[in-house]
Design a protein around this motif. Structure first.
Motif, PDB file in Angstrom:
ATOM      1  N   ALA A 207      34.381  28.560  33.593  1.00  0.00           N
ATOM      2  CA  ALA A 207      33.988  29.962  33.394  1.00  0.00           C
ATOM      3  C   ALA A 207      35.071  30.727  32.632  1.00  0.00           C
ATOM      4  N   ALA A 208      36.310  30.546  33.056  1.00  0.00           N
ATOM      5  CA  ALA A 208      37.380  31.381  32.529  1.00  0.00           C
ATOM      6  C   ALA A 208      38.015  30.783  31.279  1.00  0.00           C
ATOM      7  N   ALA A 209      38.644  29.646  31.467  1.00  0.00           N
ATOM      8  CA  ALA A 209      39.441  29.094  30.379  1.00  0.00           C
ATOM      9  C   ALA A 209      38.572  28.575  29.239  1.00  0.00           C
ATOM     10  N   ALA A 210      37.405  28.013  29.567  1.00  0.00           N
ATOM     11  CA  ALA A 210      36.647  27.343  28.514  1.00  0.00           C
ATOM     12  C   ALA A 210      35.635  28.233  27.806  1.00  0.00           C
ATOM     13  N   ILE A 211      34.842  28.992  28.559  1.00  0.00           N
ATOM     14  CA  ILE A 211      33.745  29.687  27.866  1.00  0.00           C
ATOM     15  C   ILE A 211      33.763  31.206  27.988  1.00  0.00           C
ATOM     16  N   GLY A 212      34.698  31.758  28.736  1.00  0.00           N
ATOM     17  CA  GLY A 212      34.733  33.220  28.896  1.00  0.00           C
ATOM     18  C   GLY A 212      33.421  33.745  29.443  1.00  0.00           C
ATOM     19  N   ALA A 213      32.981  33.221  30.571  1.00  0.00           N
ATOM     20  CA  ALA A 213      31.677  33.574  31.149  1.00  0.00           C
ATOM     21  C   ALA A 213      31.656  35.026  31.635  1.00  0.00           C
ATOM     22  N   PHE A 244      42.108  39.587  42.518  1.00  0.00           N
ATOM     23  CA  PHE A 244      42.430  38.169  42.326  1.00  0.00           C
ATOM     24  C   PHE A 244      43.617  37.740  43.182  1.00  0.00           C
ATOM     25  N   ALA A 245      44.643  38.599  43.225  1.00  0.00           N
ATOM     26  CA  ALA A 245      45.858  38.221  43.949  1.00  0.00           C
ATOM     27  C   ALA A 245      45.568  38.024  45.436  1.00  0.00           C
ATOM     28  N   GLU A 246      44.741  38.891  45.996  1.00  0.00           N
ATOM     29  CA  GLU A 246      44.385  38.746  47.419  1.00  0.00           C
ATOM     30  C   GLU A 246      43.614  37.445  47.641  1.00  0.00           C
ATOM     31  N   ALA A 247      42.646  37.181  46.769  1.00  0.00           N
ATOM     32  CA  ALA A 247      41.838  35.960  46.920  1.00  0.00           C
ATOM     33  C   ALA A 247      42.707  34.711  46.755  1.00  0.00           C
ATOM     34  N   ALA A 248      43.651  34.782  45.799  1.00  0.00           N
ATOM     35  CA  ALA A 248      44.526  33.627  45.564  1.00  0.00           C
ATOM     36  C   ALA A 248      45.393  33.354  46.792  1.00  0.00           C
ATOM     37  N   GLU A 249      45.917  34.435  47.394  1.00  0.00           N
ATOM     38  CA  GLU A 249      46.752  34.265  48.604  1.00  0.00           C
ATOM     39  C   GLU A 249      45.921  33.624  49.714  1.00  0.00           C
ATOM     40  N   TRP A 264      43.430  31.204  39.795  1.00  0.00           N
ATOM     41  CA  TRP A 264      44.275  31.563  38.646  1.00  0.00           C
ATOM     42  C   TRP A 264      43.551  31.530  37.300  1.00  0.00           C
ATOM     43  N   PRO A 265      42.629  30.570  37.031  1.00  0.00           N
ATOM     44  CA  PRO A 265      41.980  30.653  35.710  1.00  0.00           C
ATOM     45  C   PRO A 265      41.182  31.947  35.557  1.00  0.00           C
ATOM     46  N   ILE A 271      37.952  37.001  34.492  1.00  0.00           N
ATOM     47  CA  ILE A 271      36.526  36.740  34.714  1.00  0.00           C
ATOM     48  C   ILE A 271      36.201  37.021  36.186  1.00  0.00           C
ATOM     49  N   PRO A 272      35.266  37.917  36.474  1.00  0.00           N
ATOM     50  CA  PRO A 272      34.936  38.190  37.879  1.00  0.00           C
ATOM     51  C   PRO A 272      34.413  36.952  38.598  1.00  0.00           C
ATOM     52  N   VAL A 273      34.790  36.842  39.853  1.00  0.00           N
ATOM     53  CA  VAL A 273      34.304  35.733  40.681  1.00  0.00           C
ATOM     54  C   VAL A 273      33.463  36.349  41.792  1.00  0.00           C
ATOM     55  N   ARG A 274      32.319  35.744  42.080  1.00  0.00           N
ATOM     56  CA  ARG A 274      31.496  36.250  43.175  1.00  0.00           C
ATOM     57  C   ARG A 274      31.245  35.109  44.153  1.00  0.00           C
TER      58      ARG A 274
END
Ligand code: ADP
Ligand code: ASP
Ligand code: MG
Length: 441
Positions: A207-213, A244-249, A264-265, A271-274
């Motif tokens: 989603a993030a690094a490859a196609i910018g979804a 993102f930082a909260e979710a990553a932690e 991190w990507p 890119i929003p994550v749901r």
């Protein structure tokens, strides 16, 4: 274009595969569907690999037969038409023939990765067979053709992007793509994987690094990131929004709903994550973006199997360069440190792997007295600007009754306060924090 990733339970029953076909075809924009293996399959494949590694071919054969029987009954409910059922049977035959051939080959690390890859290969091919039966136009994207990691097991972003973009460019007319999560190729070109739970990571990388979804949707068996571990604590509630930082932690410190590296990507490429529930698609779930949504504590998580190391030395007194020397030992053995606290004469830190412990301890010995405590757990309290939240420390320690705390990490990040405790007290502390920090019992 969006990415929709479905985990093991979301594809684990034939009717669930039917259901997700409905979800992915509702979309107006093109979709890349990333699938995990059917629930239980990767565990079974790990077991098969272990049998072969131990030279127990009988045990391996029995486990292979049991898994094959599961797939045989799965496809009977998945597809009904004769032609598609024949196709599904051929897919099962191909992959189980492969497993049976492996029984005759001598075991290697590379072979065990080949075994593990069968789960995602099977789930995606079977899902495509169902799409075919329903007359839904789609294309299977073999992850082994574009997903890769380098010598340090890090994803090769540049190459993944180039390869995937090229495949998508060549198939512009398609609206629905299906690919495998978890599996990839390593620097030697062998089949490898992104570690357990890695399908989330695949989805985020795509989603993030490859196609910018437009969004990376993680569909699972729960309605989002909850405030506490639902496997341990009875009453937990979903968190509507976090950054993102909260979710990553939370992912890194034990919230199993997300693979530790999967944020991190998305964070890097904004890119929003749901996080969504396959069994309850109308539920809001959790939105993860650059915006935290609110201030204060959002959730707690627990990371198991932590080893605490304490190095005591009077030579630390008024000395500089001492910490660097200690860190160099961990760097040499590529072992990440999760928590660290220091006093004038001692430093305590934690690691989550036993792999290089012996060598690390040997190299630490010249620095002073070294003590090791196993069976520790890191409890992380995560939120937005929590360090500045009024009375947070009072509330946190006020919630914990009769539980000894071995280490505290506060102020390292505005999103996290971590405590190190003995594993035996994990359930109790999570329950006490649920009551004290969230008012939930
Ligand atoms: P999938 O197979 O879809 O990848 P996982 O089993 O990997 O699903 O992750 C979902 C599970 O994560 C949930 O069923 C839940 O038990 C567990 N989990 C642990 N901590 C949390 C949390 N804080 N919020 C939600 N789920 C959590
Ligand atoms: N099937 C793999 C596992 O069980 C990857 C995943 O589900 O994310 O770990
Ligand atoms: Mg998972």
């Amino acid at each position: 274009m969006k990415v929709m990733k479905f985990g093991g339970t979301s594809v684990g029953k034939p009717e669930r595969m039917h259901h997700i076909a409905g979800l992915v075809t509702k979309e107006s924009e093109p979709v890349i569907v990333v699938l995990s293996a059917l629930s239980g399959t990767t565990n079974a494949l790990v077991e098969i690999g272990d049998f072969i590694a131990r030279g127990d071919r009988n045990g391996a054969r029995q486990a292979i037969d049991k898994l094959e029987a599961h797939y045989q009954s799965f496809i009977k409910e998945l597809v009904k038409k004769e032609a598609t059922l024949a196709k599904a049977k051929a897919i099962i035959a191909e992959h189980f023939e492969f497993l049976n051939i492996i029984l005759k080959i001598s075991f290697s690390e590379a072979l065990s990765k080949d075994i593990l890859a069968q789960g995602e290969l099977l789930s995606t091919k079977l899902f495509c067979t169902y799409l075919e039966e329903m007359g839904i136009d789609h294309m299977l994207l073999p992850a082994l053709e574009f997903m890769s990691i380098d010598n340090y097991d890090e994803p090769q972003i540049g190459s993944i992007k180039v390869k995937l973009t090229q495949i998508l460019q060549q198939n512009k007319e398609k609206k629905l793509f299906v690919t495998q999560g978890y599996i990839c190729r390593n620097a030697r070109g062998e089949v490898d994987n992104l570690k357990r739970g890695g399908s989330d990571y695949s989805a985020s990388l795509i989603a993030a690094a490859a196609i910018g979804a437009s969004v990376c949707e993680i569909w699972t068996d729960i309605d989002g990131m909850h405030n506490n571990d639902p496997r341990v604590v009875k009453k937990t509630v979903p968190v509507e929004q976090m950054c993102f930082a909260e979710a990553a932690e939370l992912a890194y410190f034990g919230a199993k709903i997300l693979h530790p590296a999967s944020i991190w990507p998305a964070q890097t490429y904004k890119i929003p994550v749901r996080l969504l529930n396959t069994m309850q698609p109308e539920a809001k779930g959790t939105l993860i973006t650059e915006e935290a949504g609110s201030v204060g504590v959002k959730a707690v998580a627990a990371k198991d199997n932590i080893i605490a190391i304490r190095i005591k030395s009077s030579r630390m007194l008024l000395a500089y360069g001492f910490l660097r020397k200690i860190f160099e030992v961990f760097e040499k053995y590529r072992t990440p440190i999760d928590m660290i606290t220091t006093s004038e004469v001692a430093v305590s830190l934690t690691i989550d792997s036993e792999a290089n412990l012996k060598d690390i301890l040997k190299e630490l010995e010249p620095f002073g007295t070294v003590e090791v405590d196993r069976d520790q757990v890191i409890i992380s309290v995560v939120g937005n600007e929590i360090a500045q939240t009024e009375d947070i420390i009072k509330k946190l320690f006020g919630s914990i009754v009769n539980i000894p705390v071995r280490m505290v990490s506060y102020g390292g990040s505005p999103h996290n306060i971590s405590l190190l405790i003995a594993a035996a007290n994990k359930k109790q502390i999570l329950q006490q924090l649920n009551k004290g920090m969230f008012g939930l019992e």
